[in-house]
Structures are given as structure tokens and as C-alpha cells.
Design an enzyme around this catalytic site. Structure first.
Site, PDB file in Angstrom:
ATOM      1  CE1 TYR A 172      -3.269  -2.715  -0.297  1.00 21.92           C
ATOM      2  CE2 TYR A 172      -4.410  -2.229   1.797  1.00 21.92           C
ATOM      3  CZ  TYR A 172      -3.956  -3.019   0.782  1.00 21.92           C
ATOM      4  OH  TYR A 172      -5.631  -4.205   0.753  1.00 21.92           O
TER       5      TYR A 172
ATOM      6  CE  LYS B 263       1.288 -17.875  -2.491  1.00 19.00           C
ATOM      7  NZ  LYS B 263      -0.467 -19.076  -1.701  1.00 19.00           N
TER       8      LYS B 263
ATOM      9  CG  ASP C 238      -2.618 -20.112  -0.025  1.00 19.50           C
ATOM     10  OD1 ASP C 238      -1.578 -20.261   1.025  1.00 19.50           O
ATOM     11  OD2 ASP C 238      -1.923 -20.887  -0.959  1.00 19.50           O
TER      12      ASP C 238
ATOM     13  CG  ASP D  63      -7.360  -3.952   3.098  1.00 14.69           C
ATOM     14  OD1 ASP D  63      -8.119  -4.152   4.306  1.00 14.69           O
ATOM     15  OD2 ASP D  63      -7.131  -3.669   2.072  1.00 14.69           O
TER      16      ASP D  63
ATOM     17  CG  ASP E 221     -13.258  -6.697   4.983  1.00 15.68           C
ATOM     18  OD1 ASP E 221     -12.798  -5.896   5.446  1.00 15.68           O
ATOM     19  OD2 ASP E 221     -13.480  -6.015   3.798  1.00 15.68           O
TER      20      ASP E 221
HETATM   21  C1  IPM Z   1      -9.276  -0.568   5.989  1.00 17.10           C
HETATM   22  C2  IPM Z   1      -9.736  -0.363   4.712  1.00 17.10           C
HETATM   23  C3  IPM Z   1      -8.926   0.807   4.353  1.00 17.10           C
HETATM   24  C4  IPM Z   1      -7.586  -0.231   4.178  1.00 17.10           C
HETATM   25  C5  IPM Z   1      -8.727   1.695   3.020  1.00 17.10           C
HETATM   26  C6  IPM Z   1      -9.899   2.776   3.222  1.00 17.10           C
HETATM   27  C7  IPM Z   1      -7.588   2.140   2.814  1.00 17.10           C
HETATM   28  O1  IPM Z   1     -10.300  -1.692   4.201  1.00 17.10           O
HETATM   29  O2  IPM Z   1      -8.955   0.573   7.016  1.00 17.10           O
HETATM   30  O3  IPM Z   1      -9.022  -1.628   5.854  1.00 17.10           O
HETATM   31  O4  IPM Z   1      -7.070  -0.847   2.923  1.00 17.10           O
HETATM   32  O5  IPM Z   1      -6.987   0.205   4.826  1.00 17.10           O
HETATM   33 MG    MG Z   2     -10.466  -3.284   5.018  1.00 16.31          MG
END
Ligand code: IPM
Ligand code: MG
Length: 356
Positions: free
Chosen positions: A141, A191, A223, A247, A251
Site C-alpha cells: 500500500y 506468502k 491462502d 486488510d 474483512d
Molecule cells: C481498512 C480499509 C482501508 C485499508 C481503505 C479504505 C484504504 O479497507 O481500513 O481496512 O485498506 O486499509
Molecule cells: Mg479493509
């Protein structure tokens, strides 16, 4: 105590959940006799609209001078044009970098009464209690070069995944220390079978582990980690991983708790103010309707009380208020089963405030 807190509501449902956090913070300060002062700044899309940049210098300096920062969310379809020069997400990345918050803690612990809100069978969720430590200011990133190149054969886009051993070491130390205060197990996710940066990651984490002989370390590939999070989520204690893998995996992990709306996060550096935000993002599909789940933000606020303000009792009061509200059967729309009444953000927040 006195604390100077910067609020960055941002975009989408960000302002709605930040208002909720402010209500609960006010309840905490009056109950425990603290003085929290707030200042508010733009970040993300709203900052692009107002100032032409996703984070102004003024906002960043205010954050750096504060005791802690609460952030809502950034982004939305209005600013999603892939050819745009300025993007809301740049504001968040610049803020994390500018604050030096290299470690992002995302605890995952499903509330016992919400097991049926998760897509996993309840028997898979018993004993799930882990925290992901995501490296937050390095990796793909932030790596350079990042650009588009015009080649003879067409267009090429490049991102760079890079880590120094120092970047890996500092976040690894934080993860091992955290594990010591928990069940003393670190799972490092990489990885390494493909990526050079992951091989350095694995090697460096193994070196750091020697200083923590009482903590068990395992390495797994990302993975496989994605699969084990669903197959045996209760086997994890501290998951240590890089920026992008963290990240993605968080989720995935958030749905174990029933909804992404429940998951808090704390971004910490070496001293300096911490940054606290729910992981859910701006949720443009429900923005403006007043129905967002405030729990991820309120639990982030609890982490702020704990880590930045050293107010452990107050932090637990917020966590318990959320727990009790859920135990009493109150649900926002994302958590309600069909047939159950769903509360809006304000009413859910008011019930939590009552329990502080
Ligand atoms: C998170 C979000 C952010 C990230 C985005 C909005 C840049 O997805 O905090 O997980 O990727 O860090
Ligand atoms: Mg995120």
C-alpha cells in the site's frame, strides 16, 4: 482527566457512527468525571470536495497534536473514478503514515448471542477470540514505484510490495507482547513460497520469536489462513501479518462476529496518539439512512480509552454496555434475523448509553 480528541467523521456512514461515539464518550466523561474536548476535521471524499485534497496539513497537524483520533470512514462512489488524481483513501493512508501508526489491532470475539447472525454454524464459533495485528504503514500500500507506464505493447501498472527488516521487527515485537498478555500464541501469515518480501517477513519474525521463548510461533501461508479462518477460527490467538493480507483477512474474519459492523480497530505506533476506527468502511448503500450499526465504532472508542487514555475501567464500561445491550436482544438491521425488529443507529446508541 483531560483529553483532546480529534474526530474525523469522513464519508458515507462515517458521520453517523461518529455522532454515536460522541454520545457515548459524553456519557463516559460525565459518569467518570473526565473532560474530553473535541475538534473536528474533514478526511477522504468530503475533504477532496472542500479542500481539493483527501487530508489537509492542518487536519494532520491537529491529529498529531491530539491525545487520540476517532475516525468514521472514507470513500464512496462519488470519488471512485479509477482515473481520478485524488482519492479519498489517500487521506487515510497519509494519516496512518503521518502518525506513524504501524500496527493495526483488530480483535475478533463473537458475542455469544450473535452466533446465529454469522454465516458459520454456531459450533464452529465456540471459543473464537483472536486479534489480528496488521502492519499498517508499509508493504504494497506504500511501496515505490507505484505508477502506470506506457509500453509499446500497451499500458502497464506497477505496485511494489516491500518491507525492511526494521518494519517487520517492530510490529512483530508488538504482536509477541500482546500474545503474552493473552494465550501466548502468534500465527504469522505470509506468502513465503512465492514472495521475497514474505521470506524476509518469515525470517525476521522467527528471529524476534527467540526473544519470546514462552510464546508459541507458527507460520502459515495466506491462502491457507483464509481457509483456516473459516475451518478452525478458534485455533488462533494473535495473527500477525502484512498490510494487504491483514486488510483482506480482517474483512473475512469480521463476519465471524455476525457483521462487519461490529469490528473495531486500534492503530498504534511508538508513543504518539492512536487512531481508532471501525473496519467497516463508508457503506454507501446505507449512508444517510440512520441505520448503521454503531458497535464497531463504539468498541473502537473503548480501545481508545484503554490504549491512548489509559482508562481501563471506562473502556470496560463501554464494552460491557455493548455486551449487555446485545444480550438484551437489541439489534441493528445488519444483525437482526428476519422477523426481528431492527433499531436505528440513534436508538441502539441510546440503549448503550443507558447501560454505561
Ligand atoms: C481498512 C480499509 C482501508 C485499508 C481503505 C479504505 C484504504 O479497507 O481500513 O481496512 O485498506 O486499509
Ligand atoms: Mg479493509
Amino acid at each position: 482527566m483531560k483529553a483532546n480528541i480529534v474526530l474525523l467523521p469522513g464519508d458515507g456512514i462515517g458521520p453517523e457512527v461518529i455522532r454515536a461515539a460522541q454520545k457515548v464518550m459524553d456519557a463516559v466523561s460525565s459518569k467518570f468525571d473526565h473532560q474530553f474536548t473535541y475538534s473536528e476535521h474533514d478526511i477522504g471524499g468530503c475533504s477532496i470536495d472542500a479542500h481539493g485534497t483527501a487530508l489537509t496539513d492542518e487536519a494532520l497537524v491537529a491529529c498529531q497534536k491530539s491525545d487520540a483520533i476517532m475516525l468514521g470512514a472514507v470513500g464512496g462512489p462519488k470519488w471512485d473514478d479509477p482515473t481520478a488524481k485524488v482519492r479519498p483513501e489517500q487521506g487515510l493512508l497519509a494519516l496512518r503514515k503521518g502518525l506513524g501508526t504501524f500496527a493495526n489491532l483488530r480483535p475478533v470475539k463473537p458475542h455469544p448471542d450473535l452466533l446465529d447472525a454469522s454465516p458459520l454454524r454456531p459450533e464452529r464459533l465456540g471459543g473464537v477470540d483472536f486479534v489480528v495485528v496488521r502492519e499498517l504503514t508499509g508493504g504494497i500500500y506504500f511501496g515505490e514505484p507505484r505508477e502506470r507506464r506506457q509500453l509499446e505493447s500497451g499500458v502497464q501498472a506497477v505496485d511494489t510490495m516491500s518491507y525492511t527488516d526494521a518494519e517487520i521487527r517492530r510490529v512483530a515485537h508488538l504482536a509477541f507482547k500482546l500474545a503474552r498478555a493473552r494465550r501466548s500464541k502468534v500465527t504469522s501469515v505470509d506468502k513465503a513460497n512465492v514472495l521475497e518480501s514474505s521470506r524476509l517477513w518469515r525470517q525476521t519474525v522467527s528471529e524476534v520469536a527467540k526473544e519470546y521463548p514462552d510464546v508459541k510461533l507458527e507460520h502459515i501461508l495466506v491462502d491457507a489462513a483464509a481457509m483456516f479462518l473459516i475451518q478452525r477460527p478458534a485455533s488462533f490467538d494473535v495473527i500477525l501479518t502484512s498490510n494487504m493480507f491483514g486488510d483482506i483477512l480482517t474483512d473475512e474474519a469480521s463476519v465471524l462476529t455476525g457483521s462487519m459492523g461490529n469490528l473495531p480497530s486500534a492503530s498504534l505506533g511508538d508513543g504518539g496518539p492512536g487512531l481508532y476506527e471501525p473496519i467497516h468502511g463508508s457503506a454507501p448503500d446505507i449512508a444517510g439512512q440512520g441505520i448503521a450499526n454503531p458497535i464497531g465504532t463504539l468498541l473502537s472508542m473503548a480501545l481508545m480509552l484503554r490504549y491512548s487514555l489509559q482508562l481501563e475501567k471506562e473502556s470496560q464500561a463501554v464494552e460491557r454496555a455493548v455486551e449487555k445491550t446485545l444480550s438484551s436482544g437489541h439489534r441493528t438491521k445488519d444483525l437482526a434475523n428476519s422477523g426481528e425488529t431492527a433499531l436505528n443507529t440513534k436508538d441502539m446508541t441510546a440503549l448503550i448509553v443507558e447501560r454505561i
